[in-house]
Design an enzyme around this catalytic site. Structure first.
Site, PDB file in Angstrom:
ATOM      1  CB  SER A 116      42.035  58.951   7.620  1.00 10.46           C
ATOM      2  OG  SER A 116      41.462  60.057   8.248  1.00 10.46           O
ATOM      3  CG  ASP A 317      34.263  57.161   8.030  1.00 11.47           C
ATOM      4  OD1 ASP A 317      34.368  57.588   9.203  1.00 11.47           O
ATOM      5  OD2 ASP A 317      34.983  57.550   7.099  1.00 11.47           O
ATOM      6  CG  HIS A 376      37.827  56.746   9.404  1.00 11.57           C
ATOM      7  ND1 HIS A 376      37.533  57.562   8.344  1.00 11.57           N
ATOM      8  CD2 HIS A 376      39.110  57.036   9.764  1.00 11.57           C
ATOM      9  CE1 HIS A 376      38.581  58.329   8.076  1.00 11.57           C
ATOM     10  NE2 HIS A 376      39.555  58.024   8.920  1.00 11.57           N
TER      11      HIS A 376
END
Length: 396
Positions: A116, A317, A376
Protein backbone atom coordinates in the site's frame (compact mmCIF):
# COMPACT_ATOMS: atom_id res chain seq x y z
CA UNK A 1 12.39 4.58 15.61
CA UNK A 2 11.76 0.93 16.48
CA UNK A 3 12.86 -2.06 14.44
CA UNK A 4 12.43 -5.80 14.94
CA UNK A 5 14.34 -8.56 13.15
CA UNK A 6 14.08 -12.34 12.81
CA UNK A 7 17.05 -14.40 11.62
CA UNK A 8 16.34 -16.89 8.85
CA UNK A 9 15.83 -20.44 10.07
CA UNK A 10 17.33 -21.94 6.90
CA UNK A 11 19.63 -24.89 7.53
CA UNK A 12 22.41 -23.29 5.50
CA UNK A 13 22.52 -20.28 7.84
CA UNK A 14 21.12 -16.74 7.71
CA UNK A 15 24.19 -15.28 5.96
CA UNK A 16 23.37 -17.49 2.96
CA UNK A 17 19.83 -16.14 2.71
CA UNK A 18 18.56 -12.65 1.80
CA UNK A 19 17.37 -10.02 4.26
CA UNK A 20 13.89 -8.64 3.55
CA UNK A 21 12.66 -5.34 4.96
CA UNK A 22 8.86 -5.10 5.25
CA UNK A 23 7.28 -1.63 5.05
CA UNK A 24 3.61 -1.32 6.08
CA UNK A 25 1.18 1.16 4.56
CA UNK A 26 -1.16 3.71 6.06
CA UNK A 27 0.82 5.83 6.45
CA UNK A 28 0.85 4.99 10.14
CA UNK A 29 0.36 1.22 9.98
CA UNK A 30 2.77 -0.68 12.22
CA UNK A 31 5.05 -3.17 10.47
CA UNK A 32 6.08 -4.78 13.77
CA UNK A 33 2.44 -5.26 14.71
CA UNK A 34 0.23 -5.76 11.66
CA UNK A 35 2.83 -6.93 9.13
CA UNK A 36 4.53 -9.14 11.70
CA UNK A 37 1.66 -10.81 13.56
CA UNK A 38 -1.12 -10.58 10.95
CA UNK A 39 0.74 -11.10 7.70
CA UNK A 40 4.20 -12.58 7.27
CA UNK A 41 5.90 -13.04 10.68
CA UNK A 42 6.56 -16.53 12.10
CA UNK A 43 3.85 -16.18 14.79
CA UNK A 44 0.20 -15.21 14.36
CA UNK A 45 -1.77 -12.85 16.59
CA UNK A 46 -2.37 -15.71 19.04
CA UNK A 47 1.42 -16.27 19.19
CA UNK A 48 1.00 -19.61 17.45
CA UNK A 49 3.53 -20.67 14.78
CA UNK A 50 2.35 -20.29 11.20
CA UNK A 51 2.33 -23.35 8.98
CA UNK A 52 4.59 -21.56 6.53
CA UNK A 53 7.00 -18.71 7.15
CA UNK A 54 9.23 -16.52 5.01
CA UNK A 55 12.03 -17.25 7.51
CA UNK A 56 12.78 -20.49 5.69
CA UNK A 57 13.84 -18.35 2.73
CA UNK A 58 15.01 -15.05 4.26
CA UNK A 59 15.64 -13.05 7.41
CA UNK A 60 12.91 -10.50 8.12
CA UNK A 61 13.29 -6.89 9.26
CA UNK A 62 10.29 -4.79 10.33
CA UNK A 63 10.52 -1.02 10.97
CA UNK A 64 7.70 0.99 12.57
CA UNK A 65 7.72 3.81 10.06
CA UNK A 66 7.11 6.77 9.60
CA UNK A 67 8.25 7.93 13.03
CA UNK A 68 5.21 8.03 15.33
CA UNK A 69 3.98 4.67 14.02
CA UNK A 70 3.68 1.60 16.26
CA UNK A 71 6.44 1.71 18.88
CA UNK A 72 8.30 4.52 17.07
CA UNK A 73 7.50 7.87 18.67
CA UNK A 74 8.21 11.58 18.69
CA UNK A 75 8.61 14.00 21.60
CA UNK A 76 8.32 17.08 19.40
CA UNK A 77 5.68 17.89 16.78
CA UNK A 78 8.29 18.94 14.23
CA UNK A 79 9.80 15.42 14.26
CA UNK A 80 6.85 14.00 12.28
CA UNK A 81 7.49 13.56 8.56
CA UNK A 82 5.33 15.38 6.01
CA UNK A 83 6.44 13.69 2.76
CA UNK A 84 8.13 10.56 1.42
CA UNK A 85 11.49 12.32 1.07
CA UNK A 86 11.60 12.86 4.83
CA UNK A 87 10.42 9.29 5.40
CA UNK A 88 13.21 7.97 3.17
CA UNK A 89 15.79 10.04 5.06
CA UNK A 90 14.65 8.59 8.39
CA UNK A 91 14.70 5.05 6.98
CA UNK A 92 18.26 5.55 5.79
CA UNK A 93 19.27 6.65 9.29
CA UNK A 94 17.69 3.50 10.76
CA UNK A 95 19.34 1.30 8.15
CA UNK A 96 22.75 2.76 8.93
CA UNK A 97 22.21 2.11 12.64
CA UNK A 98 20.98 -1.43 11.95
CA UNK A 99 24.02 -2.30 9.82
CA UNK A 100 26.36 -0.77 12.38
CA UNK A 101 24.87 -3.06 15.03
CA UNK A 102 24.71 -6.14 12.78
CA UNK A 103 27.49 -5.64 10.19
CA UNK A 104 27.23 -9.26 9.03
CA UNK A 105 24.14 -8.18 7.07
CA UNK A 106 26.09 -5.66 4.98
CA UNK A 107 27.03 -8.44 2.53
CA UNK A 108 23.72 -10.31 2.60
CA UNK A 109 21.43 -9.60 -0.40
CA UNK A 110 18.92 -6.98 0.75
CA UNK A 111 15.39 -6.51 -0.59
CA UNK A 112 12.58 -4.14 0.36
CA UNK A 113 9.02 -5.50 0.31
CA UNK A 114 6.07 -3.21 0.87
CA UNK A 115 2.31 -2.87 0.93
CA UNK A 116 0.00 0.00 0.00
CA UNK A 117 1.47 3.39 1.05
CA UNK A 118 4.55 1.41 2.03
CA UNK A 119 5.23 1.00 -1.70
CA UNK A 120 5.47 4.75 -2.10
CA UNK A 121 7.93 4.79 0.80
CA UNK A 122 9.84 1.82 -0.66
CA UNK A 123 10.39 3.53 -4.00
CA UNK A 124 11.70 6.70 -2.37
CA UNK A 125 13.82 4.84 0.19
CA UNK A 126 15.29 2.62 -2.55
CA UNK A 127 16.53 5.67 -4.43
CA UNK A 128 18.04 7.25 -1.32
CA UNK A 129 19.65 3.98 -0.25
CA UNK A 130 21.10 3.38 -3.71
CA UNK A 131 22.70 6.83 -3.75
CA UNK A 132 24.12 6.30 -0.25
CA UNK A 133 25.68 3.01 -1.35
CA UNK A 134 27.19 4.67 -4.42
CA UNK A 135 28.73 7.52 -2.41
CA UNK A 136 30.10 5.08 0.17
CA UNK A 137 28.16 6.36 3.18
CA UNK A 138 26.55 2.95 3.73
CA UNK A 139 27.67 -0.58 2.93
CA UNK A 140 24.69 -2.66 1.85
CA UNK A 141 24.16 -5.37 -0.77
CA UNK A 142 20.92 -3.83 -2.06
CA UNK A 143 19.32 -5.96 -4.77
CA UNK A 144 15.78 -4.70 -5.33
CA UNK A 145 12.38 -3.64 -4.06
CA UNK A 146 8.84 -4.97 -4.40
CA UNK A 147 5.74 -2.75 -4.41
CA UNK A 148 2.64 -4.66 -3.34
CA UNK A 149 -0.73 -3.03 -4.16
CA UNK A 150 1.14 0.23 -3.84
CA UNK A 151 -0.07 3.84 -3.89
CA UNK A 152 2.44 4.89 -6.58
CA UNK A 153 0.06 6.97 -8.68
CA UNK A 154 -3.02 7.65 -6.54
CA UNK A 155 -5.03 9.34 -9.27
CA UNK A 156 -4.78 6.26 -11.51
CA UNK A 157 -6.30 4.18 -8.72
CA UNK A 158 -9.12 6.69 -8.19
CA UNK A 159 -9.90 6.95 -11.92
CA UNK A 160 -10.27 3.18 -12.32
CA UNK A 161 -12.50 2.54 -9.29
CA UNK A 162 -15.70 3.13 -11.23
CA UNK A 163 -14.84 0.90 -14.22
CA UNK A 164 -13.63 -1.89 -11.91
CA UNK A 165 -16.77 -1.80 -9.77
CA UNK A 166 -18.97 -1.67 -12.87
CA UNK A 167 -17.15 -4.59 -14.53
CA UNK A 168 -17.66 -6.69 -11.38
CA UNK A 169 -21.40 -5.80 -11.18
CA UNK A 170 -20.98 -3.87 -7.92
CA UNK A 171 -22.49 -0.68 -9.36
CA UNK A 172 -24.87 0.07 -12.20
CA UNK A 173 -24.51 2.82 -14.81
CA UNK A 174 -25.80 5.41 -12.37
CA UNK A 175 -23.20 4.43 -9.78
CA UNK A 176 -20.50 4.37 -12.44
CA UNK A 177 -21.36 7.91 -13.54
CA UNK A 178 -21.35 9.24 -9.97
CA UNK A 179 -18.01 7.64 -9.12
CA UNK A 180 -16.43 8.76 -12.38
CA UNK A 181 -17.55 12.34 -11.81
CA UNK A 182 -15.98 12.41 -8.35
CA UNK A 183 -12.81 10.77 -9.69
CA UNK A 184 -12.48 13.35 -12.46
CA UNK A 185 -12.81 16.17 -9.92
CA UNK A 186 -9.98 14.53 -7.97
CA UNK A 187 -7.85 14.35 -11.12
CA UNK A 188 -8.45 18.02 -11.88
CA UNK A 189 -7.21 18.98 -8.42
CA UNK A 190 -4.10 16.81 -8.87
CA UNK A 191 -3.42 18.32 -12.31
CA UNK A 192 -3.69 21.78 -10.79
CA UNK A 193 -1.26 20.89 -8.02
CA UNK A 194 -3.98 21.32 -5.38
CA UNK A 195 -2.99 18.25 -3.39
CA UNK A 196 -4.81 19.07 -0.15
CA UNK A 197 -8.01 19.57 -2.15
CA UNK A 198 -7.30 16.33 -4.03
CA UNK A 199 -7.12 14.48 -0.71
CA UNK A 200 -10.55 15.87 0.24
CA UNK A 201 -11.96 14.78 -3.14
CA UNK A 202 -10.40 11.33 -2.80
CA UNK A 203 -12.25 10.94 0.48
CA UNK A 204 -15.48 12.15 -1.18
CA UNK A 205 -15.05 9.56 -3.93
CA UNK A 206 -14.70 6.76 -1.41
CA UNK A 207 -17.87 7.95 0.36
CA UNK A 208 -19.75 7.80 -2.95
CA UNK A 209 -18.47 4.25 -3.52
CA UNK A 210 -19.68 3.23 -0.09
CA UNK A 211 -23.11 4.70 -0.84
CA UNK A 212 -23.59 3.06 -4.24
CA UNK A 213 -22.14 -0.33 -3.32
CA UNK A 214 -23.80 -0.39 0.13
CA UNK A 215 -20.50 -1.00 1.85
CA UNK A 216 -18.05 -2.81 -0.42
CA UNK A 217 -14.72 -3.39 1.30
CA UNK A 218 -12.01 -1.20 -0.27
CA UNK A 219 -9.45 -3.94 0.38
CA UNK A 220 -11.33 -6.95 -0.98
CA UNK A 221 -14.41 -6.59 -3.17
CA UNK A 222 -15.77 -9.94 -1.97
CA UNK A 223 -16.11 -8.60 1.58
CA UNK A 224 -18.76 -6.21 2.83
CA UNK A 225 -19.71 -3.86 5.63
CA UNK A 226 -18.61 -0.28 6.32
CA UNK A 227 -16.79 0.52 9.55
CA UNK A 228 -19.10 1.63 12.34
CA UNK A 229 -16.81 4.62 12.86
CA UNK A 230 -17.66 5.85 9.37
CA UNK A 231 -21.24 6.39 10.44
CA UNK A 232 -20.17 9.29 12.68
CA UNK A 233 -21.35 12.56 11.14
CA UNK A 234 -19.29 15.69 10.63
CA UNK A 235 -15.98 13.88 10.22
CA UNK A 236 -13.29 15.73 8.30
CA UNK A 237 -11.85 14.10 5.18
CA UNK A 238 -8.66 13.20 7.05
CA UNK A 239 -10.60 11.66 9.96
CA UNK A 240 -12.74 9.64 7.55
CA UNK A 241 -9.72 8.40 5.60
CA UNK A 242 -7.83 7.54 8.78
CA UNK A 243 -10.75 5.52 10.16
CA UNK A 244 -11.16 3.66 6.90
CA UNK A 245 -7.52 2.92 6.15
CA UNK A 246 -5.38 3.03 9.31
CA UNK A 247 -7.34 2.78 12.56
CA UNK A 248 -8.48 -0.76 11.76
CA UNK A 249 -4.83 -1.84 11.77
CA UNK A 250 -4.89 -1.05 15.50
CA UNK A 251 -7.81 -3.31 16.39
CA UNK A 252 -8.44 -4.21 20.02
CA UNK A 253 -6.87 -7.67 19.90
CA UNK A 254 -3.64 -6.53 18.24
CA UNK A 255 -3.38 -3.45 20.49
CA UNK A 256 -3.85 -5.62 23.55
CA UNK A 257 -1.09 -7.94 22.37
CA UNK A 258 1.40 -5.18 21.50
CA UNK A 259 0.72 -3.07 24.61
CA UNK A 260 0.63 -6.14 26.84
CA UNK A 261 2.66 -9.33 26.52
CA UNK A 262 4.89 -8.09 23.65
CA UNK A 263 5.71 -4.80 25.35
CA UNK A 264 6.62 -6.69 28.55
CA UNK A 265 8.71 -9.22 26.64
CA UNK A 266 10.67 -6.51 24.81
CA UNK A 267 11.43 -4.62 27.99
CA UNK A 268 12.77 -1.53 26.17
CA UNK A 269 9.66 0.51 25.33
CA UNK A 270 9.53 3.79 27.35
CA UNK A 271 6.73 3.79 29.93
CA UNK A 272 4.97 6.78 28.35
CA UNK A 273 4.91 5.29 24.83
CA UNK A 274 1.72 3.47 23.81
CA UNK A 275 1.92 1.34 20.67
CA UNK A 276 -0.03 3.12 17.93
CA UNK A 277 -1.02 6.16 19.98
CA UNK A 278 0.56 8.64 17.54
CA UNK A 279 -0.61 6.99 14.31
CA UNK A 280 -3.44 9.48 13.74
CA UNK A 281 -0.96 12.34 13.84
CA UNK A 282 1.33 10.49 11.42
CA UNK A 283 -1.54 10.18 8.94
CA UNK A 284 -2.57 13.81 9.34
CA UNK A 285 0.97 15.11 8.80
CA UNK A 286 1.26 13.30 5.46
CA UNK A 287 -2.04 14.65 4.10
CA UNK A 288 -0.45 17.10 1.67
CA UNK A 289 1.65 14.30 0.14
CA UNK A 290 -1.08 11.65 -0.23
CA UNK A 291 -2.05 12.33 -3.83
CA UNK A 292 1.43 13.04 -5.21
CA UNK A 293 2.72 10.31 -7.56
CA UNK A 294 6.20 8.76 -7.44
CA UNK A 295 6.20 7.27 -10.96
CA UNK A 296 9.36 9.25 -11.78
CA UNK A 297 11.13 7.63 -8.83
CA UNK A 298 10.26 4.15 -10.12
CA UNK A 299 11.45 5.23 -13.58
CA UNK A 300 14.82 6.31 -12.23
CA UNK A 301 15.26 3.05 -10.33
CA UNK A 302 14.49 1.03 -13.45
CA UNK A 303 17.51 2.69 -15.05
CA UNK A 304 19.69 0.85 -12.50
CA UNK A 305 20.16 -2.50 -14.22
CA UNK A 306 21.52 -4.03 -11.02
CA UNK A 307 18.30 -3.31 -9.07
CA UNK A 308 15.21 -5.48 -9.51
CA UNK A 309 11.93 -3.56 -9.54
CA UNK A 310 8.86 -5.67 -8.73
CA UNK A 311 5.15 -4.84 -8.80
CA UNK A 312 2.56 -7.25 -7.44
CA UNK A 313 -1.19 -6.68 -7.32
CA UNK A 314 -4.05 -8.58 -5.67
CA UNK A 315 -6.90 -9.45 -8.02
CA UNK A 316 -9.64 -8.46 -5.54
CA UNK A 317 -8.13 -5.19 -4.30
CA UNK A 318 -10.13 -2.01 -4.90
CA UNK A 319 -8.18 0.78 -3.15
CA UNK A 320 -5.13 0.13 -5.36
CA UNK A 321 -6.78 -1.93 -8.08
CA UNK A 322 -4.82 -3.71 -10.77
CA UNK A 323 -6.38 -1.54 -13.48
CA UNK A 324 -4.90 1.60 -11.94
CA UNK A 325 -1.54 -0.05 -11.35
CA UNK A 326 -1.32 -1.09 -14.99
CA UNK A 327 -2.20 2.47 -16.02
CA UNK A 328 0.76 4.05 -14.24
CA UNK A 329 3.11 1.34 -15.48
CA UNK A 330 2.19 2.35 -19.02
CA UNK A 331 3.26 5.92 -18.28
CA UNK A 332 6.82 4.91 -17.43
CA UNK A 333 9.51 6.46 -19.64
CA UNK A 334 11.72 3.41 -19.11
CA UNK A 335 13.14 2.35 -22.52
CA UNK A 336 12.30 -1.28 -21.80
CA UNK A 337 8.53 -0.65 -21.55
CA UNK A 338 7.73 -1.65 -25.13
CA UNK A 339 9.70 -4.88 -24.70
CA UNK A 340 7.89 -5.58 -21.44
CA UNK A 341 4.52 -5.03 -23.16
CA UNK A 342 5.50 -7.49 -25.89
CA UNK A 343 6.68 -10.14 -23.42
CA UNK A 344 4.66 -13.29 -22.75
CA UNK A 345 2.69 -13.49 -19.52
CA UNK A 346 3.32 -16.78 -17.72
CA UNK A 347 1.01 -18.79 -15.48
CA UNK A 348 2.29 -19.61 -11.99
CA UNK A 349 1.13 -22.82 -10.33
CA UNK A 350 1.24 -22.98 -6.54
CA UNK A 351 3.39 -25.56 -4.77
CA UNK A 352 0.63 -26.39 -2.27
CA UNK A 353 -2.59 -26.25 -4.28
CA UNK A 354 -1.18 -27.23 -7.69
CA UNK A 355 -3.51 -24.59 -9.11
CA UNK A 356 -2.84 -21.30 -10.84
CA UNK A 357 -2.11 -18.69 -8.15
CA UNK A 358 -0.69 -15.85 -10.24
CA UNK A 359 0.62 -14.60 -13.57
CA UNK A 360 3.96 -12.91 -14.19
CA UNK A 361 5.40 -10.81 -16.98
CA UNK A 362 8.94 -9.45 -16.97
CA UNK A 363 11.65 -7.79 -19.00
CA UNK A 364 15.20 -7.29 -17.76
CA UNK A 365 14.97 -5.97 -14.17
CA UNK A 366 11.18 -5.29 -14.13
CA UNK A 367 8.60 -7.85 -12.93
CA UNK A 368 4.81 -7.57 -12.71
CA UNK A 369 2.76 -10.17 -10.77
CA UNK A 370 -1.00 -10.54 -10.96
CA UNK A 371 -1.90 -12.43 -7.75
CA UNK A 372 -5.19 -14.34 -7.90
CA UNK A 373 -7.69 -14.74 -5.03
CA UNK A 374 -5.94 -11.97 -3.10
CA UNK A 375 -7.09 -8.57 -1.92
CA UNK A 376 -5.04 -5.57 -0.87
CA UNK A 377 -3.20 -7.46 1.89
CA UNK A 378 -1.57 -10.04 -0.36
CA UNK A 379 0.64 -11.03 2.57
CA UNK A 380 -2.45 -12.26 4.42
CA UNK A 381 -4.16 -14.19 1.63
CA UNK A 382 -1.21 -15.46 -0.39
CA UNK A 383 1.75 -15.06 1.97
CA UNK A 384 3.21 -18.53 1.51
CA UNK A 385 2.84 -18.32 -2.27
CA UNK A 386 4.43 -14.93 -2.92
CA UNK A 387 7.95 -15.50 -1.70
CA UNK A 388 8.11 -18.96 -3.22
CA UNK A 389 6.92 -17.59 -6.55
CA UNK A 390 9.48 -14.80 -6.55
CA UNK A 391 12.27 -17.19 -5.70
CA UNK A 392 11.26 -19.40 -8.61
CA UNK A 393 11.04 -16.53 -11.07
CA UNK A 394 14.32 -14.84 -10.28
CA UNK A 395 13.23 -11.87 -8.16
CA UNK A 396 15.21 -13.05 -5.13
Amino acid sequence: MFWWMYFSTAAEGFTNKPLILWLQGGPGGSSTGFGNFKEIGPLDINLKPRNTTWLSSASLLFIDNPVGTGYSYVTSDDAYTTNVDEIASDLLAVMKAFLAQLPQFSKVPFYIFSESYGGKMAASFSEVLYKAIQDGSVKCNFKGFAMGDSWISPVDSVLTWGPYLYATSLVDRGGLAAINAAAMATKQAVDAGQFDKATQLWSDTENIIEKYTHGVNMYNILKWGPSAKLQIKHQSAIESLYDRHVSKLYDDKLSELMNGVIRKKLGIIPSDVIWGAQSGKVFEKQAGDFMKPVIDTVDRMLEKDDIKVVVYSGQLDLIVDTLGTEEWVQRLHWPGLSHYNAATRHEIVGNVTNKNVAFVKSYKNFYFYWVLDAGHMVGVSQSCQIIGVMLRYGCL
